[in-house]
Scaffold this active site. Structure first.
Site, short mmCIF file in Angstrom:
data_model
loop_
_atom_site.label_atom_id
_atom_site.label_comp_id
_atom_site.label_asym_id
_atom_site.label_seq_id
_atom_site.Cartn_x
_atom_site.Cartn_y
_atom_site.Cartn_z
N SER A 167 -9.01 15.96 19.08
CA SER A 167 -9.84 14.93 19.73
C SER A 167 -9.65 14.88 21.24
O SER A 167 -9.73 15.90 21.92
CB SER A 167 -9.57 13.58 19.05
OG SER A 167 -10.50 12.63 19.45
N ASP A 177 -19.06 14.15 12.93
CA ASP A 177 -17.84 14.08 12.11
C ASP A 177 -17.49 12.63 11.76
O ASP A 177 -16.36 12.32 11.42
CB ASP A 177 -16.68 14.82 12.79
CG ASP A 177 -16.17 14.12 14.05
OD1 ASP A 177 -16.60 12.98 14.33
OD2 ASP A 177 -15.33 14.72 14.75
N HIS A 184 -13.66 13.21 11.44
CA HIS A 184 -12.94 13.35 12.71
C HIS A 184 -11.42 13.46 12.51
O HIS A 184 -10.77 14.30 13.13
CB HIS A 184 -13.26 12.14 13.58
CG HIS A 184 -12.79 12.26 14.99
ND1 HIS A 184 -13.27 13.23 15.84
CD2 HIS A 184 -11.87 11.58 15.69
CE1 HIS A 184 -12.67 13.12 17.01
NE2 HIS A 184 -11.81 12.12 16.95
#
Ligand SMILES: *[C@@H]1O[C@H](CO)[C@@H](O)[C@H](O)[C@H]1NC(C)=O
Ligand SMILES: *[C@@H]1O[C@H](CO)[C@@H](O)[C@H](O)[C@H]1NC(C)=O
Ligand SMILES: *[C@@H]1O[C@H](CO)[C@@H](O)[C@H](O)[C@H]1NC(C)=O
Ligand SMILES: *[C@@H]1O[C@H](CO)[C@@H](O)[C@H](O)[C@H]1NC(C)=O
Length: 425
Positions: free
Chosen positions: A200, A363, A396
């Site tokens: 991320s 996601d 995610h």
């Protein structure tokens, strides 16, 4: 005396065995450095005399003692949520042109260099706060060992970086530490270059680190950069966070209680949708007007966060455009096919009420256009080796624990490692 000698001998043998094991187990592996995402490592806090709690509930009697600020499960108890939020809040200081902590709150990131603070956000609640633990276990099965050829680069994820000409003390210090960690990881592994694996927000920091190094440094120290779930162009979800607060899926937390703290985070500003990628498409439709990624200053103003406008325009916006090719091999591994906020609708009650949402592909957190941003920019440039692996139905964060995703990550790292072995025979 004899016993002491015996003990020394046992310790010496243990050390020898350990180093033999390290030598045989890891000499052929490129070292790996893990860089977590926002909220992906523990943070510690300490209160000084200058701390002024907003209410009696927030007083602490352990001034001068370090405690875990993130993640602390008491955050879900109403009045304590407020204490947590006030200690996590950052302030933009116009005199410094930089962000700083709340008065009387000191923070530090424990275990830099190790994976220890990335495994579980709260080591006492392993089941519900596991973060990179499953990924690290998979890497250990390949022969990776924490502190030998596997390293972690936790950081204070509330801070970001700033465009040229603006200081960003905390973020820049992190990049310097990360750079040194990469150099150390390489030199303690026979000079082998490093595989950086980010999750991320970590991917954005890594990309900027690489841009701040010379081509010869990158050539010497970086084997490969694997970015998991990187939000290259921000997310619409972040507009929801700024407008109405977002609880990161932590149940029972009242979103408006954490909204101020979330707005104060510099890295959250960095994750607002980038104009370059989201263009003129309306992302938020409110009663009186709609907002595209180009309208972010007006959006921040209208949601009641005008303090954010200057830092956004001066520090963040010019940074968003800088998705600079590092000219080292890059692999993006992303989830797809999970419904992801794409347009937010606010009614008469304004921005304090959670919006109606239209979802699109992504996601679950990051929109597809943002996950695929580098592909659209880089995929046809020969001097930038680049690959995207899409994993259907992986979210995610489940990219860090889903079996299919872990297998894909391990395969990629095995592949990178086997390339060197082949070149040796
Ligand atoms: C790198 O290694 C040097 C020398 O051993 C040490 O002083 C330094 O703290 C290390 N830095 C990092 C970030 O690991
Ligand atoms: C970083 O990116 C800028 C903009 O493309 C480029 O001019 C600069 O050379 C890059 N820095 C390095 C050290 O490669
Ligand atoms: C819309 O605009 C009107 C008139 O300017 C204002 O009174 C109202 O508060 C606005 N509504 C919202 C939700 O911002
Ligand atoms: C890359 O080039 C191929 C062949 O010219 C083309 O089909 C493809 O659309 C290009 N991809 C991007 C992302 O520009």
């Amino acid at each position: 005396m004899k016993e002491e000698m015996g003990l020394v001998w046992v310790v010496a043998m243990a050390l020898m065995l350990q180093s033999c094991h390290v030598w045989s187990g890891s000499s052929n592996l490129y070292p790996v450095v893990l860089v977590p995402g926002s909220g992906g490592n523990q943070l510690e806090g300490r209160l000084t005399e200058a701390y002024r709690p907003s209410s009696l509930v927030c007083r602490r009697w352990d001034h001068g003692r370090w405690f875990r600020l993130w993640f602390d499960p008491s955050v879900i108890v109403g009045p304590l949520t407020k204490c947590f939020a006030e200690r996590m809040t950052l302030y933009y200081d116009p005199a410094l042109d930089d962000y700083r902590n709340a008065p009387g709150v000191e923070t530090r990131v424990p275990y830099f260099g190790s994976t220890q603070s990335l495994l579980y956000l709260d080591p006492h609640l392993k089941h519900i706060t596991a973060y990179m633990a499953p990924l690290v276990e998979s890497l250990e099965e390949l022969g990776y060992i924490d502190g030998h050829n596997l390293f972690g680069a936790p950081y204070d994820f509330r801070y970001g970086l700033a465009a040229e000409g603006h200081p960003s003390r905390v973020g820049t210090q992190f990049l310097n530490n990360l750079k040194q960690l990469v150099e150390n990881a390489s030199s303690s592994n026979g000079g082998n270059p490093v595989i950086i694996v980010s999750h991320s927000l970590g991917g954005l920091f890594v990309l900027h680190l690489l841009n701040r190094t010379t081509p010869s440094w990158r050539n010497k120290f970086i084997k490969h950069f694997i970015a998991l779930s990187a939000p290259w162009g921000g997310t619409v979800q972040e507009m929801l966070t700024f407008a109405s607060g977002y609880t990161l899926g932590v149940p029972l937390v009242e979103p408006l209680l954490v909204r101020g703290e979330q707005r104060s985070s510099e890295s959250n500003l960095w994750l607002l949708p980038s104009p370059k990628l989201f263009g003129r498409k309306p992302l938020v439709i409110a009663q009186n007007r709609s907002y595209s990624a180009f309208d972010m200053p007006e959006f921040l103003e209208d949601i009641g966060f005008k303090e954010g406008v200057y830092p956004y325009k001066a520090r963040i916006l010019p940074l968003m455009d800088r998705l600079i090719m590092p000219e080292v091999p890059v692999t993006c591994i992303i989830g797809s096919g999970i419904k992801t906020p794409e347009t937010l609708f606010y009614g008469r009650e304004g921005f304090d009420k959670q919006p109606d949402i239209i979802y699109g592909d992504g996601d679950g957190t990051v929109n597809m256009v943002s996950l695929l941003a580098l592909e659209s920019l880089w995929s046809n440039v020969t001097r930038q080796p680049f690959k995207v692996t899409k994993i259907p139905q992986v979210s995610h964060t489940s990219v860090l624990n889903d079996d299919l995703a872990l297998r894909e990550i391990v395969r990629e790292i095995t592949d990178i490692n086997s390339r060197v072995l082949r070149s040796f025979v």
